[in-house]
Design a protein around this motif. Structure first.
Motif, PDB file in Angstrom:
ATOM      1  N   VAL A 209       6.452 -10.741  18.999  1.00  0.00           N
ATOM      2  CA  VAL A 209       5.960  -9.356  19.055  1.00  0.00           C
ATOM      3  C   VAL A 209       5.809  -8.799  17.649  1.00  0.00           C
ATOM      4  O   VAL A 209       6.694  -8.960  16.799  1.00  0.00           O
ATOM      5  N   ARG A 210       4.687  -8.126  17.410  1.00  0.00           N
ATOM      6  CA  ARG A 210       4.455  -7.424  16.153  1.00  0.00           C
ATOM      7  C   ARG A 210       4.176  -5.953  16.472  1.00  0.00           C
ATOM      8  O   ARG A 210       3.696  -5.622  17.555  1.00  0.00           O
ATOM      9  N   ASP A 211       4.469  -5.067  15.487  1.00  0.00           N
ATOM     10  CA  ASP A 211       4.295  -3.616  15.681  1.00  0.00           C
ATOM     11  C   ASP A 211       3.032  -3.223  14.905  1.00  0.00           C
ATOM     12  O   ASP A 211       3.080  -3.033  13.694  1.00  0.00           O
ATOM     13  N   TRP A 212       1.890  -3.134  15.616  1.00  0.00           N
ATOM     14  CA  TRP A 212       0.585  -2.993  14.954  1.00  0.00           C
ATOM     15  C   TRP A 212       0.254  -1.548  14.618  1.00  0.00           C
ATOM     16  O   TRP A 212       0.567  -0.631  15.383  1.00  0.00           O
ATOM     17  N   ILE A 213      -0.441  -1.383  13.480  1.00  0.00           N
ATOM     18  CA  ILE A 213      -0.864  -0.042  13.045  1.00  0.00           C
ATOM     19  C   ILE A 213      -2.238  -0.156  12.389  1.00  0.00           C
ATOM     20  O   ILE A 213      -2.500  -1.126  11.653  1.00  0.00           O
ATOM     21  N   HIS A 214      -3.093   0.837  12.656  1.00  0.00           N
ATOM     22  CA  HIS A 214      -4.408   0.840  11.998  1.00  0.00           C
ATOM     23  C   HIS A 214      -4.209   1.157  10.520  1.00  0.00           C
ATOM     24  O   HIS A 214      -3.435   2.047  10.153  1.00  0.00           O
ATOM     25  N   VAL A 215      -4.960   0.448   9.668  1.00  0.00           N
ATOM     26  CA  VAL A 215      -4.780   0.576   8.220  1.00  0.00           C
ATOM     27  C   VAL A 215      -5.000   2.016   7.736  1.00  0.00           C
ATOM     28  O   VAL A 215      -4.339   2.475   6.790  1.00  0.00           O
ATOM     29  N   GLU A 216      -5.873   2.757   8.391  1.00  0.00           N
ATOM     30  CA  GLU A 216      -6.087   4.144   7.942  1.00  0.00           C
ATOM     31  C   GLU A 216      -4.821   4.982   8.151  1.00  0.00           C
ATOM     32  O   GLU A 216      -4.463   5.817   7.302  1.00  0.00           O
ATOM     33  N   ASP A 217      -4.128   4.746   9.258  1.00  0.00           N
ATOM     34  CA  ASP A 217      -2.877   5.488   9.496  1.00  0.00           C
ATOM     35  C   ASP A 217      -1.837   5.131   8.434  1.00  0.00           C
ATOM     36  O   ASP A 217      -1.100   6.002   7.946  1.00  0.00           O
ATOM     37  N   HIS A 218      -1.775   3.839   8.076  1.00  0.00           N
ATOM     38  CA  HIS A 218      -0.845   3.421   7.016  1.00  0.00           C
ATOM     39  C   HIS A 218      -1.197   4.122   5.697  1.00  0.00           C
ATOM     40  O   HIS A 218      -0.328   4.661   5.002  1.00  0.00           O
ATOM     41  N   CYS A 219      -2.495   4.125   5.356  1.00  0.00           N
ATOM     42  CA  CYS A 219      -2.917   4.718   4.076  1.00  0.00           C
ATOM     43  C   CYS A 219      -2.618   6.215   4.036  1.00  0.00           C
ATOM     44  O   CYS A 219      -2.177   6.752   3.000  1.00  0.00           O
ATOM     45  N   ARG A 220      -2.825   6.900   5.155  1.00  0.00           N
ATOM     46  CA  ARG A 220      -2.509   8.338   5.177  1.00  0.00           C
ATOM     47  C   ARG A 220      -1.000   8.568   5.017  1.00  0.00           C
ATOM     48  O   ARG A 220      -0.567   9.553   4.400  1.00  0.00           O
ATOM     49  N   ALA A 221      -0.201   7.656   5.554  1.00  0.00           N
ATOM     50  CA  ALA A 221       1.259   7.778   5.409  1.00  0.00           C
ATOM     51  C   ALA A 221       1.660   7.600   3.940  1.00  0.00           C
ATOM     52  O   ALA A 221       2.478   8.359   3.403  1.00  0.00           O
ATOM     53  N   ILE A 222       1.062   6.607   3.278  1.00  0.00           N
ATOM     54  CA  ILE A 222       1.398   6.370   1.864  1.00  0.00           C
ATOM     55  C   ILE A 222       0.997   7.588   1.021  1.00  0.00           C
ATOM     56  O   ILE A 222       1.737   8.034   0.138  1.00  0.00           O
ATOM     57  N   TRP A 223      -0.154   8.133   1.308  1.00  0.00           N
ATOM     58  CA  TRP A 223      -0.634   9.322   0.582  1.00  0.00           C
ATOM     59  C   TRP A 223       0.343  10.488   0.754  1.00  0.00           C
ATOM     60  O   TRP A 223       0.711  11.182  -0.201  1.00  0.00           O
ATOM     61  N   ARG A 224       0.800  10.660   1.974  1.00  0.00           N
ATOM     62  CA  ARG A 224       1.750  11.743   2.280  1.00  0.00           C
ATOM     63  C   ARG A 224       3.079  11.520   1.527  1.00  0.00           C
ATOM     64  O   ARG A 224       3.647  12.455   0.958  1.00  0.00           O
ATOM     65  N   VAL A 225       3.544  10.280   1.527  1.00  0.00           N
ATOM     66  CA  VAL A 225       4.796   9.956   0.822  1.00  0.00           C
ATOM     67  C   VAL A 225       4.612  10.173  -0.671  1.00  0.00           C
ATOM     68  O   VAL A 225       5.483  10.750  -1.350  1.00  0.00           O
ATOM     69  N   LEU A 226       3.470   9.755  -1.197  1.00  0.00           N
ATOM     70  CA  LEU A 226       3.180   9.942  -2.626  1.00  0.00           C
ATOM     71  C   LEU A 226       3.275  11.421  -2.989  1.00  0.00           C
ATOM     72  O   LEU A 226       3.854  11.792  -4.010  1.00  0.00           O
ATOM     73  N   GLU A 227       2.728  12.274  -2.164  1.00  0.00           N
ATOM     74  CA  GLU A 227       2.647  13.691  -2.528  1.00  0.00           C
ATOM     75  C   GLU A 227       3.885  14.498  -2.139  1.00  0.00           C
ATOM     76  O   GLU A 227       4.220  15.456  -2.816  1.00  0.00           O
ATOM     77  N   ALA A 228       4.572  14.106  -1.048  1.00  0.00           N
ATOM     78  CA  ALA A 228       5.638  14.974  -0.546  1.00  0.00           C
ATOM     79  C   ALA A 228       6.974  14.278  -0.302  1.00  0.00           C
ATOM     80  O   ALA A 228       7.958  14.939   0.043  1.00  0.00           O
ATOM     81  N   GLY A 229       7.037  12.962  -0.469  1.00  0.00           N
ATOM     82  CA  GLY A 229       8.281  12.243  -0.194  1.00  0.00           C
ATOM     83  C   GLY A 229       9.374  12.590  -1.200  1.00  0.00           C
ATOM     84  O   GLY A 229       9.089  13.019  -2.316  1.00  0.00           O
ATOM     85  N   ALA A 230      10.630  12.388  -0.760  1.00  0.00           N
ATOM     86  CA  ALA A 230      11.762  12.668  -1.653  1.00  0.00           C
ATOM     87  C   ALA A 230      12.064  11.428  -2.481  1.00  0.00           C
ATOM     88  O   ALA A 230      12.284  10.355  -1.909  1.00  0.00           O
ATOM     89  N   PRO A 231      12.080  11.533  -3.821  1.00  0.00           N
ATOM     90  CA  PRO A 231      12.363  10.357  -4.655  1.00  0.00           C
ATOM     91  C   PRO A 231      13.663   9.672  -4.227  1.00  0.00           C
ATOM     92  O   PRO A 231      14.637  10.341  -3.864  1.00  0.00           O
TER      93      PRO A 231
END
Ligand code: NAD
Ligand code: TDX
Length: 338
Positions: A209-231
């Motif tokens: 079993v693998r936990d699949w995600i569309h690449v656009e959703d992943h990219c939006r998550a990284i963008w959000r972490v880049l801008e608002a994530g806690a170091p």
């Protein structure tokens, strides 16, 4: 913001660069060695002037230092990324994923960057049985040379945060699929082989079993972490897309409109992790991210994309690819996924 994206000519990196080029004002620089997996065609169509491209190896300290100078932030995608290749040649994974990450961390620190995002994977947590999910507190327990090298990179990034105060953020995502994915990975391999009527190699009994995600959703998550994530914080990225491999393959065959007879069970991958599943409630709760794609709509769109882009995958099926697939799949090697 001036942003350095390593590995930006690969699958996820190029989707990330496309997204930011169209929806942000950030000044983007891509550093990429253009290995077999890096492809400038992945960046075609991005308006001139939106992107600077630097052809360099992540292990080349002088080139990486020069690229980091003047950057506000770094998002680090560059890696050797395929588990099967890590079984054939672990050394390349240690070099790029471990040593390359350390070279980049040192350069990022030297340049005084304000944010550093390490793009990691659920595979660093190891394998699950049929129940449970990985949280950010799950212990690191990697099993393949690929996942061990990614876990090493995560630990070096955390050490740079702890020891030197670098503002490191780590994302750990499940299996991505979508446009521009190199056809060594299960979904594009299956799509191309199904379209060409070639046998589809399923490892073992196909129940992993693998936990699949569309690449656009992943990219939006990284963008959000880049801008608002806690170091210093780790964020799992998942979209509740758990499926056994056989189910994914059957769904692709249905979408392509071809026969199930193409499914061919082959020798299992050595050390094959049984199951991955991610709890991404931290990312949803703290940063307000949520996926936009369902697996059904994402798979259908992905099959459509490969149908509509034969010029992209036609070029990718080159000499190196055919050589790799002959080595990996032996007698099953054919035109498109082996
Ligand atoms: P990919 O193999 O498609 O792309 C990797 C890119 O890195 C290529 O453009 C390649 O040319 C570049 N690269 C490789 N070695 C390099 C080096 N020594 N110097 C400079 N550039 C180099 O990989 P991907 O699937 O886009 O994955 C990107 C990142 O995301 C990786 O760090 C991977 O571990 C991580 N990740 C991938 C997935 C997935 O499902 N594909 C899931 C979670 C995390
Ligand atoms: O021919 C195949 N037949 C098959 O049954 C291939 C290539 C794969 N598989 C199976 C193995 C896995 O259980 O399908 C599943 C998915 O395989 P891959 O696409 O190779 O992905 P995986 O090994 O799960 O790793 C991926 O997800 C996490 C990415 O390659 C990593 O970069 C990411 O970190």
């Amino acid at each position: 913001m001036k942003l350095l994206v390593t590995g930006g000519a690969g699958f996820i990196g190029s989707n990330f660069v496309r997204l930011l080029a169209s929806e942000s004002e950030h000044e983007l620089t891509v550093l990429d060695a253009l290995t077999y997996a890096g492809n400038l065609a992945n960046l075609e169509g991005i308006p001139a002037g939106r992107l600077r491209f630097v052809h360099a190896d992540i292990c080349d300290a002088a080139a990486v230092r020069a690229c980091c100078a003047g950057q506000d932030a770094v998002v680090h995608f560059a890696a050797e990324s395929h588990v099967d290749r890590s079984i054939l040649d672990p050394g390349a994974f240690v070099r790029t994923n471990v040593l390359g990450t350390q070279v980049l961390l040192t350069a990022a620190r030297g340049a005084g960057v304000e944010r550093y995002v390490q793009v990691s994977t659920d595979e660093v947590y190891g394998s699950l049985s049929s129940s449970g999910r990985f949280s950010e507190e799950s212990p690191l327990c990697p099993s393949s040379p690929y996942s061990a090298s990614k876990a090493g990179a995560d630990l070096l990034a955390q050490a740079a945060a702890h020891t030197f105060g670098l503002a490191v953020l780590i994302t750990r995502c499940g299996n991505n699929y979508g446009p521009y994915q190199f056809p060594e990975k299960l979904i594009p391999l299956t799509i191309l082989r199904a379209m060409r009527g070639e046998p589809i190699p399923v490892y073992g009994d196909g129940r992993n079993v693998r936990d699949w995600i569309h690449v656009e959703d992943h990219c939006r998550a990284i963008w959000r972490v880049l801008e608002a994530g806690a170091p210093g914080r780790v964020y799992n990225v998942g979209s509740d897309g758990e499926r056994p491999n056989l189910e994914i393959v059957r769904e692709i065959l249905r979408l392509v409109g071809t026969s199930r007879d193409l499914i061919t069970f082959v020798r299992d991958r050595p050390g094959h992790d049984f199951r991955y599943a991610l709890d991404s409630s931290r990312l949803r709760r703290e940063l307000g991210w949520s996926p936009r794609w369902t697996l059904g709509s994402g798979l259908a769109a992905t099959v459509r994309w490969y149908r509509e882009h034969p010029e992209w995958w036609g070029k990718v099926l080159s000499g190196e690819y055919l050589e790799y697939t002959r080595r990996q799949y032996g007698a099953l090697a054919g035109g498109a996924g082996g």
